[in-house]
Design a protein around this motif. Structure first.
Motif, PDB file in Angstrom:
ATOM      1  N   LEU A  19      24.962 -72.336  25.249  1.00 52.73           N
ATOM      2  CA  LEU A  19      24.207 -73.307  26.041  1.00 52.73           C
ATOM      3  C   LEU A  19      25.015 -74.593  26.117  1.00 52.73           C
ATOM      4  O   LEU A  19      25.416 -75.147  25.089  1.00 52.73           O
ATOM      5  N   ASP A  20      25.261 -75.062  27.341  1.00 54.02           N
ATOM      6  CA  ASP A  20      25.937 -76.337  27.574  1.00 54.02           C
ATOM      7  C   ASP A  20      24.954 -77.274  28.268  1.00 54.02           C
ATOM      8  O   ASP A  20      24.430 -76.940  29.335  1.00 54.02           O
ATOM      9  N   VAL A  21      24.714 -78.419  27.675  1.00 61.33           N
ATOM     10  CA  VAL A  21      23.788 -79.401  28.244  1.00 61.33           C
ATOM     11  C   VAL A  21      24.479 -80.133  29.392  1.00 61.33           C
ATOM     12  O   VAL A  21      25.595 -80.636  29.238  1.00 61.33           O
ATOM     13  N   ILE A  22      23.815 -80.171  30.555  1.00 59.72           N
ATOM     14  CA  ILE A  22      24.372 -80.908  31.697  1.00 59.72           C
ATOM     15  C   ILE A  22      23.412 -81.990  32.183  1.00 59.72           C
ATOM     16  O   ILE A  22      23.639 -82.624  33.204  1.00 59.72           O
ATOM     17  N   GLY A  23      22.340 -82.189  31.432  1.00 59.11           N
ATOM     18  CA  GLY A  23      21.349 -83.212  31.746  1.00 59.11           C
ATOM     19  C   GLY A  23      20.217 -83.118  30.744  1.00 59.11           C
ATOM     20  O   GLY A  23      20.127 -82.149  29.981  1.00 59.11           O
ATOM     21  N   LYS A  24      19.317 -84.089  30.741  1.00 60.14           N
ATOM     22  CA  LYS A  24      18.217 -84.068  29.775  1.00 60.14           C
ATOM     23  C   LYS A  24      17.386 -82.792  29.886  1.00 60.14           C
ATOM     24  O   LYS A  24      16.899 -82.268  28.884  1.00 60.14           O
ATOM     25  N   VAL A  56      23.721 -71.781  30.835  1.00 61.45           N
ATOM     26  CA  VAL A  56      23.588 -70.755  29.799  1.00 61.45           C
ATOM     27  C   VAL A  56      24.480 -69.571  30.140  1.00 61.45           C
ATOM     28  O   VAL A  56      24.486 -69.098  31.278  1.00 61.45           O
ATOM     29  N   ILE A  57      25.236 -69.088  29.143  1.00 61.74           N
ATOM     30  CA  ILE A  57      26.109 -67.924  29.321  1.00 61.74           C
ATOM     31  C   ILE A  57      25.598 -66.808  28.436  1.00 61.74           C
ATOM     32  O   ILE A  57      25.526 -66.940  27.209  1.00 61.74           O
ATOM     33  N   LEU A  58      25.229 -65.688  29.077  1.00 63.06           N
ATOM     34  CA  LEU A  58      24.712 -64.517  28.372  1.00 63.06           C
ATOM     35  C   LEU A  58      25.725 -63.388  28.402  1.00 63.06           C
ATOM     36  O   LEU A  58      26.470 -63.230  29.368  1.00 63.06           O
ATOM     37  N   ASN A  59      25.695 -62.562  27.346  1.00 62.49           N
ATOM     38  CA  ASN A  59      26.526 -61.361  27.308  1.00 62.49           C
ATOM     39  C   ASN A  59      25.673 -60.106  27.236  1.00 62.49           C
ATOM     40  O   ASN A  59      26.136 -59.043  26.821  1.00 62.49           O
TER      41      ASN A  59
END
Length: 237
Positions: A167-172, A177-180
């Motif tokens: 999970l990378d936060v790009i705002g509040k 999200v990157i799933l495998n």
């Protein structure tokens, strides 16, 4: 393969329809010479009504799916197949989606008539990552990334923990999200499990394949390079 069967299997019409088209001179080579049913002509050199034939079986295409469309051929309402040429529904082998996006999720959706390729993409052994952009109902607490990446997160009604997700936060209240893996409504259920609600969800990348400026509702055929990029596990920032 005889010309009639070849063109009929691509969805241009029944064999009777194709026989009529050949008789009327609508099927030609690139020089404009009318072909006969037994004409030995390469697929790439055949024109139907002055247009090149669709690709032979093994076709893969990418659609930028809009909201409100269902990944089905039979459900009521708007279907993703409505965004493709009508003849694509009639292809043999059948053109299928590679995985699904629910009605309220937009973004990258693959189709193919190659069963081997389809299963390679969805196989857990391939570990093809999928990247989603998420908008949430409420700001995040700051603990989500650790929980998602733990490899111990459990979804309601399941007995096997999720694989670690990034999970990378790009705002509040916005995240990438990157799933495998691809469990049912996984991104929505993950945020529900940490007390939040997804209001907008879009898949922006499959493996190394991005939408690349493809407009919503549009599609493009993938060449060999595009197909290979799906199995590139490096995802863009």
């Amino acid at each position: 393969m005889r010309l009639v069967k070849l063109i009929a299997n691509l969805g241009y019409g029944s064999r009777k329809d194709i026989q009529k088209a050949i008789k009327n001179g609508w099927v030609t080579d690139r020089d404009g010479t009318a072909l006969k049913a037994d004409s030995p002509t390469a697929h790439e050199d055949i024109l139907f009504d002055d247009e090149p034939l669709d690709p032979a079986p093994g076709m893969v295409l990418l659609l930028n799916k809009p909201l409100g469309y269902t990944c089905s051929t039979k459900d009521q309402g708007r279907l993703v197949y409505d965004l493709l040429p009508d003849r694509f529904r009639m292809r043999k082998p059948v053109l299928s989606t590679i995985g699904r996006l629910d009605k309220e999720t937009s973004g990258a959706l693959l189709f193919t008539d190659d069963g081997t390729f389809l299963h390679k993409v969805i196989s857990p052994k391939s570990e093809v990552p999928k990247v989603y952009e998420v908008t949430l109902d409420r700001p995040m607490t700051g603990t989500e990334a650790e929980i998602f990446s733990s490899g111990e997160m459990m979804l309601e009604g399941e007995t096997k923990p999720l694989k670690p997700a990034q999970l990378d936060v790009i705002g509040k209240s916005r995240a990438r999200v990157i799933l495998n893996e691809g469990r049912y409504h996984q991104v929505r259920r993950m945020f529900a499990a940490v007390g939040n609600h997804v209001t907008e969800l879009a898949r922006i990348q499959i493996g190394g394949l991005t939408l690349g400026g493809l407009a919503e509702g549009d599609w493009r055929l993938l060449d060999e390079s595009g197909k290979a990029s799906i199995f590139d596990v490096q995802t863009s920032e």
